[in-house]
Motif scaffolding. Structure first.
Motif, PDB file in Angstrom:
ATOM      1  N   ARG A  70       0.852  -1.199   0.000  1.00 52.85           N
ATOM      2  CA  ARG A  70       0.000   0.000   0.000  1.00 52.85           C
ATOM      3  C   ARG A  70       0.887   1.249   0.000  1.00 52.85           C
ATOM      4  O   ARG A  70       0.775   2.130   0.852  1.00 52.85           O
ATOM      5  N   LEU A  71       1.759   1.300  -1.003  1.00 46.31           N
ATOM      6  CA  LEU A  71       2.804   2.315  -1.068  1.00 46.31           C
ATOM      7  C   LEU A  71       2.226   3.729  -1.158  1.00 46.31           C
ATOM      8  O   LEU A  71       1.251   3.986  -1.875  1.00 46.31           O
ATOM      9  N   ILE A  72       2.847   4.639  -0.408  1.00 47.66           N
ATOM     10  CA  ILE A  72       2.549   6.075  -0.467  1.00 47.66           C
ATOM     11  C   ILE A  72       3.852   6.764  -0.839  1.00 47.66           C
ATOM     12  O   ILE A  72       4.884   6.559  -0.191  1.00 47.66           O
ATOM     13  N   GLY A  73       3.836   7.579  -1.885  1.00 45.24           N
ATOM     14  CA  GLY A  73       5.040   8.286  -2.304  1.00 45.24           C
ATOM     15  C   GLY A  73       4.959   9.758  -1.950  1.00 45.24           C
ATOM     16  O   GLY A  73       4.000  10.437  -2.313  1.00 45.24           O
ATOM     17  N   ILE A  74       5.957  10.260  -1.238  1.00 46.32           N
ATOM     18  CA  ILE A  74       6.060  11.686  -0.935  1.00 46.32           C
ATOM     19  C   ILE A  74       7.127  12.253  -1.865  1.00 46.32           C
ATOM     20  O   ILE A  74       8.314  11.953  -1.721  1.00 46.32           O
ATOM     21  N   ASP A  75       6.692  13.044  -2.828  1.00 48.34           N
ATOM     22  CA  ASP A  75       7.570  13.578  -3.870  1.00 48.34           C
ATOM     23  C   ASP A  75       7.991  14.983  -3.474  1.00 48.34           C
ATOM     24  O   ASP A  75       7.171  15.916  -3.469  1.00 48.34           O
ATOM     25  N   LEU A  76       9.263  15.148  -3.144  1.00 45.74           N
ATOM     26  CA  LEU A  76       9.792  16.445  -2.720  1.00 45.74           C
ATOM     27  C   LEU A  76      10.527  17.074  -3.900  1.00 45.74           C
ATOM     28  O   LEU A  76      11.641  16.666  -4.246  1.00 45.74           O
ATOM     29  N   ASP A  77       9.888  18.052  -4.533  1.00 40.79           N
ATOM     30  CA  ASP A  77      10.486  18.715  -5.687  1.00 40.79           C
ATOM     31  C   ASP A  77      11.458  19.802  -5.233  1.00 40.79           C
ATOM     32  O   ASP A  77      11.343  20.356  -4.139  1.00 40.79           O
ATOM     33  N   ILE A  78      12.378  20.113  -6.118  1.00 40.76           N
ATOM     34  CA  ILE A  78      13.321  21.190  -5.869  1.00 40.76           C
ATOM     35  C   ILE A  78      13.038  22.315  -6.846  1.00 40.76           C
ATOM     36  O   ILE A  78      12.990  22.100  -8.054  1.00 40.76           O
ATOM     37  N   ASP A  79      12.798  23.521  -6.323  1.00 39.50           N
ATOM     38  CA  ASP A  79      12.532  24.684  -7.175  1.00 39.50           C
ATOM     39  C   ASP A  79      13.404  25.831  -6.685  1.00 39.50           C
ATOM     40  O   ASP A  79      12.971  26.701  -5.926  1.00 39.50           O
ATOM     41  N   THR A  80      14.672  25.815  -7.107  1.00 31.60           N
ATOM     42  CA  THR A  80      15.605  26.852  -6.660  1.00 31.60           C
ATOM     43  C   THR A  80      15.268  28.211  -7.244  1.00 31.60           C
ATOM     44  O   THR A  80      15.606  29.241  -6.668  1.00 31.60           O
ATOM     45  N   THR A  81      14.569  28.222  -8.382  1.00 31.07           N
ATOM     46  CA  THR A  81      14.232  29.496  -9.017  1.00 31.07           C
ATOM     47  C   THR A  81      13.384  30.364  -8.103  1.00 31.07           C
ATOM     48  O   THR A  81      13.561  31.580  -8.001  1.00 31.07           O
ATOM     49  N   HIS A  82      12.415  29.728  -7.423  1.00 28.26           N
ATOM     50  CA  HIS A  82      11.503  30.478  -6.561  1.00 28.26           C
ATOM     51  C   HIS A  82      11.827  30.303  -5.082  1.00 28.26           C
ATOM     52  O   HIS A  82      11.066  30.748  -4.222  1.00 28.26           O
ATOM     53  N   GLY A  83      12.956  29.661  -4.792  1.00 24.67           N
ATOM     54  CA  GLY A  83      13.389  29.547  -3.408  1.00 24.67           C
ATOM     55  C   GLY A  83      12.548  28.622  -2.555  1.00 24.67           C
ATOM     56  O   GLY A  83      12.567  28.719  -1.326  1.00 24.67           O
ATOM     57  N   ASN A  84      11.825  27.703  -3.173  1.00 24.62           N
ATOM     58  CA  ASN A  84      11.007  26.772  -2.400  1.00 24.62           C
ATOM     59  C   ASN A  84      11.867  25.609  -1.918  1.00 24.62           C
ATOM     60  O   ASN A  84      12.606  25.003  -2.688  1.00 24.62           O
ATOM     61  N   ASP A  85      11.756  25.304  -0.653  1.00 23.14           N
ATOM     62  CA  ASP A  85      12.493  24.197  -0.058  1.00 23.14           C
ATOM     63  C   ASP A  85      11.477  23.204   0.474  1.00 23.14           C
ATOM     64  O   ASP A  85      10.961  23.348   1.589  1.00 23.14           O
ATOM     65  N   SER A  86      11.162  22.178  -0.334  1.00 23.85           N
ATOM     66  CA  SER A  86      10.129  21.222   0.053  1.00 23.85           C
ATOM     67  C   SER A  86      10.573  20.371   1.237  1.00 23.85           C
ATOM     68  O   SER A  86       9.739  19.937   2.041  1.00 23.85           O
ATOM     69  N   VAL A  87      11.886  20.122   1.369  1.00 23.84           N
ATOM     70  CA  VAL A  87      12.383  19.345   2.501  1.00 23.84           C
ATOM     71  C   VAL A  87      12.135  20.114   3.797  1.00 23.84           C
ATOM     72  O   VAL A  87      11.660  19.558   4.796  1.00 23.84           O
ATOM     73  N   ALA A  88      12.427  21.419   3.771  1.00 22.30           N
ATOM     74  CA  ALA A  88      12.174  22.245   4.954  1.00 22.30           C
ATOM     75  C   ALA A  88      10.680  22.355   5.230  1.00 22.30           C
ATOM     76  O   ALA A  88      10.256  22.383   6.394  1.00 22.30           O
ATOM     77  N   ALA A  89       9.870  22.400   4.167  1.00 25.87           N
ATOM     78  CA  ALA A  89       8.413  22.477   4.352  1.00 25.87           C
ATOM     79  C   ALA A  89       7.886  21.220   5.017  1.00 25.87           C
ATOM     80  O   ALA A  89       7.025  21.288   5.906  1.00 25.87           O
ATOM     81  N   LEU A  90       8.397  20.053   4.615  1.00 25.06           N
ATOM     82  CA  LEU A  90       7.977  18.799   5.245  1.00 25.06           C
ATOM     83  C   LEU A  90       8.434  18.766   6.702  1.00 25.06           C
ATOM     84  O   LEU A  90       7.696  18.308   7.593  1.00 25.06           O
ATOM     85  N   ARG A  91       9.622  19.276   6.961  1.00 24.04           N
ATOM     86  CA  ARG A  91      10.124  19.319   8.338  1.00 24.04           C
ATOM     87  C   ARG A  91       9.233  20.217   9.205  1.00 24.04           C
ATOM     88  O   ARG A  91       8.934  19.888  10.352  1.00 24.04           O
ATOM     89  N   GLN A  92       8.782  21.330   8.638  1.00 25.31           N
ATOM     90  CA  GLN A  92       7.902  22.231   9.375  1.00 25.31           C
ATOM     91  C   GLN A  92       6.553  21.574   9.658  1.00 25.31           C
ATOM     92  O   GLN A  92       5.992  21.713  10.750  1.00 25.31           O
ATOM     93  N   LEU A  93       6.027  20.857   8.672  1.00 25.12           N
ATOM     94  CA  LEU A  93       4.773  20.120   8.890  1.00 25.12           C
ATOM     95  C   LEU A  93       4.932  19.097  10.004  1.00 25.12           C
ATOM     96  O   LEU A  93       4.026  18.903  10.827  1.00 25.12           O
ATOM     97  N   ALA A  94       6.086  18.432  10.024  1.00 17.56           N
ATOM     98  CA  ALA A  94       6.334  17.434  11.060  1.00 17.56           C
ATOM     99  C   ALA A  94       6.345  18.073  12.445  1.00 17.56           C
ATOM    100  O   ALA A  94       5.811  17.511  13.416  1.00 17.56           O
ATOM    101  N   LEU A  95       6.925  19.262  12.556  1.00 11.59           N
ATOM    102  CA  LEU A  95       6.944  19.963  13.838  1.00 11.59           C
ATOM    103  C   LEU A  95       5.543  20.400  14.255  1.00 11.59           C
ATOM    104  O   LEU A  95       5.156  20.290  15.418  1.00 11.59           O
TER     105      LEU A  95
END
Length: 297
Positions: free
Chosen positions: A94-119
């Motif tokens: 029952r696989l769930i995939g969390i796809d963390l994209d990298i968008d340096t152009t707009h300064g989005n950090d999906s890894v940091a966003a996931l870390r913030q959600l975890a907190l």
């Protein structure tokens, strides 16, 4: 077919068979990350909605199987396949995939966003299978409990975080695409997909509740001009920035008090760039939730 093509197809089949042995349903992908087999219903009118019930191959993720003979047959029918997809939401993992994209152009950090959600929601991402993508992103593999159906979403949790659940698929490690090779992150090859943390699972399975429009004055001329500018901003998005632009525009609209009034126009603009309406609505709802929690001072 060139020697390099044959080698890529042979390697793709080998990786797919290895995944199938571990209970992961697989099917062949082209170098564009799309299903390598054409639909057997492509010339039928009116269009036929078939998920493989006809018994013929060419139904994308619905072709996915763990049977070695069936996997070989699929790849034999798709000699130019250079990769394989892994169906999410299927037994036994029952696989769930969390796809963390990298968008340096707009300064989005999906890894940091996931870390913030975890907190915020009190969960920890356990060590698990991690696949590195050619663009610099990563796929985290998690497993869901029986009876839980996780929908696919794009940008719903946060910009740059896409979710692959029931009916979706992940590009398997070892696949070769036009942008490069997918590979296992160092130190994760020996791991099994970890159970999805409860806090994250609640976020993934809880349907977003859009804000209700409240009666009020019509948008001012200044707001109308701002709204038109935001809509055009979304319409100008290219692939890889569609969710990011839509989320940013929706946040600005809600912050200025006319998000609900502009939601339909933003959705239409996002659909014109290639997003589906459910994806666009989910992204706008995410922006509404964020700005509600953190209103302007």
């Amino acid at each position: 077919m060139a020697t390099t093509d044959r080698q890529a197809a042979t390697l793709a089949l080998a990786h797919a068979l290895s995944a199938a042995e571990r209970g992961l349903p697989v099917f062949p992908l082209s170098a564009t990350k799309l299903p390598a087999l054409r639909s057997p219903h492509r010339d039928e009118h009116p269009p036929v909605l078939c998920r493989g019930a006809c018994g013929l191959p060419g139904h994308g993720v619905h072709d996915a199987t763990t049977d070695p003979a069936a996997v070989r047959a699929l790849f034999a029918a798709a000699p130019r396949a250079t990769g394989y997809g892994i169906a999410c939401g299927r037994q036994p993992h029952r696989l769930i995939g969390i796809d963390l994209d990298i968008d340096t152009t707009h300064g989005n950090d999906s890894v940091a966003a996931l870390r913030q959600l975890a907190l915020q929601h009190l969960f920890t991402i356990p060590p698990t299978v991690t696949v590195l993508t050619p663009s610099g992103g990563r796929h985290l593999w998690l497993t869901g409990p029986p009876g839980a159906s996780v929908p696919n979403s794009a940008g719903r949790l946060a910009p740059g975080i896409d979710v692959r659940g029931a009916g979706g698929y992940l590009v398997g490690p070892g696949s070769v695409t036009t942008h490069g090779r997918y590979r296992l992150a160092p130190g994760t090859a020996h791991l099994a997909p970890a159970p999805c943390p409860r806090g994250l699972l609640r976020l993934l399975t809880t349907a977003p509740r859009p804000r209700r429009s409240t009666a009020g004055p019509a948008p001012s001329g200044r707001q109308a001009r701002q709204g038109q500018g935001l809509v055009q901003f979304v319409r100008a998005a290219h692939e890889g920035q569609r969710n990011t632009r839509l989320f940013w525009a929706a946040c600005r609209a809600y912050e200025h008090g006319f998000g609900d009034d502009l939601a339909d126009a933003l959705t239409e603009a996002a659909v014109a760039t290639g997003l589906t309406e459910p994806e666009a609505r989910a992204t706008i709802a995410s922006a509404a939730r964020l700005t509600t929690r953190r209103p302007n001072p």
